[in-house]
Design an enzyme around this catalytic site. Structure first.
Site, PDB file in Angstrom:
ATOM      1  NE  ARG A  34      11.899  48.904  -1.554  1.00  0.00           N
ATOM      2  CZ  ARG A  34      12.069  47.601  -1.615  1.00  0.00           C
ATOM      3  NH1 ARG A  34      11.377  46.802  -0.838  1.00  0.00           N
ATOM      4  NH2 ARG A  34      12.904  47.078  -2.467  1.00  0.00           N
ATOM      5  CG  ASP A 142       2.004  36.215   4.725  1.00  0.00           C
ATOM      6  OD1 ASP A 142       2.697  35.562   3.927  1.00  0.00           O
ATOM      7  OD2 ASP A 142       2.306  37.372   5.108  1.00  0.00           O
TER       8      ASP A 142
HETATM    9  C1  LIG Z   1       8.397  35.960  -0.492  1.00  0.00           C
HETATM   10  S1  LIG Z   1       6.951  35.546   0.381  1.00  0.00           S
HETATM   11  C2  LIG Z   1       7.007  33.759   0.253  1.00  0.00           C
HETATM   12  C3  LIG Z   1       5.767  33.176  -0.404  1.00  0.00           C
HETATM   13  C4  LIG Z   1       5.840  31.688  -0.693  1.00  0.00           C
HETATM   14  N1  LIG Z   1       6.079  30.934   0.518  1.00  0.00           N
HETATM   15  C5  LIG Z   1       6.884  31.376  -1.734  1.00  0.00           C
HETATM   16  O1  LIG Z   1       7.902  30.725  -1.437  1.00  0.00           O
HETATM   17  O2  LIG Z   1       6.708  31.797  -2.875  1.00  0.00           O
HETATM   18  C6  LIG Z   1       7.418  35.804   2.069  1.00  0.00           C
HETATM   19  C7  LIG Z   1       6.216  35.959   2.991  1.00  0.00           C
HETATM   20  O3  LIG Z   1       6.631  35.815   4.350  1.00  0.00           O
HETATM   21  C8  LIG Z   1       5.775  36.606   5.138  1.00  0.00           C
HETATM   22  N2  LIG Z   1       6.373  36.811   6.474  1.00  0.00           N
HETATM   23  C9  LIG Z   1       7.508  37.480   6.796  1.00  0.00           C
HETATM   24  N3  LIG Z   1       7.685  37.487   8.130  1.00  0.00           N
HETATM   25  C10 LIG Z   1       6.647  36.798   8.677  1.00  0.00           C
HETATM   26  C11 LIG Z   1       6.249  36.474  10.007  1.00  0.00           C
HETATM   27  N4  LIG Z   1       6.964  36.877  11.066  1.00  0.00           N
HETATM   28  N5  LIG Z   1       5.121  35.763  10.190  1.00  0.00           N
HETATM   29  C12 LIG Z   1       4.385  35.361   9.120  1.00  0.00           C
HETATM   30  N6  LIG Z   1       4.690  35.643   7.833  1.00  0.00           N
HETATM   31  C13 LIG Z   1       5.804  36.358   7.614  1.00  0.00           C
HETATM   32  C14 LIG Z   1       5.660  37.877   4.314  1.00  0.00           C
HETATM   33  O4  LIG Z   1       4.514  38.647   4.684  1.00  0.00           O
HETATM   34  C15 LIG Z   1       5.578  37.333   2.884  1.00  0.00           C
HETATM   35  O5  LIG Z   1       4.257  37.195   2.430  1.00  0.00           O
END
Ligand SMILES: C[S@@+](CC[C@H](N)C(=O)[O-])C[C@H]1O[C@@H](n2cnc3c(N)ncnc32)[C@H](O)[C@@H]1O
Length: 274
Positions: A34, A142
């Site tokens: 990627r 986020d």
């Molecule tokens: C798959 S999305 C989930 C979105 C939503 N909560 C849902 O269930 O549809 C996962 C999100 O977690 C965020 N994320 C991952 N690690 C993180 C961290 N350490 N702090 C804040 N956000 C984080 C990613 O940037 C991503 O936008």
């Protein structure tokens, strides 16, 4: 193909896990495939140069990399059992017991905002004409600024709305052409978006009634998840709820949360002897 050396791989895994909780231990090939186009686009022929750049210019470059290696995929009304629980259990209880008429919700790992906005629509729908007496706001956070920029614009394609009740599509969106929907301001204005890394210490002025942290902890190893779940516990009101993704669990022996139903946990309203 530009390959990772063992040292580069170990360094980046340790750096990302230490700073963002995300566990890339088994993702060597994913990182290599990627990140190719990113390295080539910057005229680089090895990962060390790219990692040096990341460490200098943390937030922009690192989130671009994390966006490549994790998924921001989300949509409105995802895992509807949670919104039904909000409507059928939490809101009726708030109506009976919450004299201040304020409800504080946190969407932690909100991506492009669909989860937070669905919760707002659920509350607008529930309260209807009684809504004026209530103050319900959502903090949505986020690490990805790019995802939250999209959230703030409030423009979504048909795919994001595929599970939303038809009446909501008409009530809360303006159609902008064949495949584009614009969220109405009355929903958009109820959500405050902020960049927040869940690995950093939390500092909130007031505790929350409900925290959504769904499909975020899939990237974290077990000790990181346990520590985060304990941090969520500390910033909830007694009796407050935590919603996690349906494929995720809270380990009962490491957390004080009470199990309510699959992927729904509650902070006890009295202290629990363990
Ligand atoms: C798959 S999305 C989930 C979105 C939503 N909560 C849902 O269930 O549809 C996962 C999100 O977690 C965020 N994320 C991952 N690690 C993180 C961290 N350490 N702090 C804040 N956000 C984080 C990613 O940037 C991503 O936008």
């Amino acid at each position: 193909m530009i390959r990772l050396t063992d040292k580069e791989f170990n360094d980046i895994v340790a750096y990302i896990k230490g700073n963002y909780g995300i566990n890339l231990t088994n993702k060597r090939q994913l990182i290599e495939s990627r990140m190719q186009s990113v390295l080539l686009g910057k005229g680089m022929n090895n990962f060390s140069d790219y990692f040096n750049l990341i460490k200098q210019n943390k937030s922009d470059e690192i989130t671009a990399m994390l966006n490549k290696l994790t998924t921001n995929h989300t949509y409105f009304y995802r895992e509807p059992a949670h919104f039904n629980f909000l409507k059928n259990t939490i809101l009726p209880m708030q109506e009976k017991t919450n004299a201040r008429r304020d409800i504080r919700i946190w969407s932690a790992g909100c991506s492009s905002g669909e989860e937070a906005y669905t919760a707002i629509m659920t509350m607008m729908d529930y309260f209807g004409l009684k809504r004026a007496g209530w103050d319900f706001r959502i903090l949505a956070t986020d690490i990805s600024l790019k995802a939250m920029e999209a959230a703030k614009h409030g423009l979504y394609g048909t795919e994001s709305l595929k599970d939303i009740p038809k009446a909501w599509e008409q009530r809360y969106f303006n159609k902008q052409g064949e495949n584009l929907f614009e969220l109405k301001d009355e929903v958009r204005n109820q959500v405050l978006f902020k960049r927040l890394n869940l690995m950093e210490p939390f500092s909130f002025r007031q505790p929350f009634d409900l925290i959504f942290c769904r499909n975020v902890m899939i990237y974290f190893d077990q000790p990181t998840k346990n520590a985060l779940i304990n941090k969520f516990y500390d910033v909830l009101k007694p009796g407050g709820y935590l919603f996690i993704g349906h494929s995720e669990t809270v380990q009962r022996d490491t957390s004080k949360f009470l199990y309510v139903e699959p992927s729904v946990y509650q902070k006890g309203s009295v202290s629990i002897c363990r």
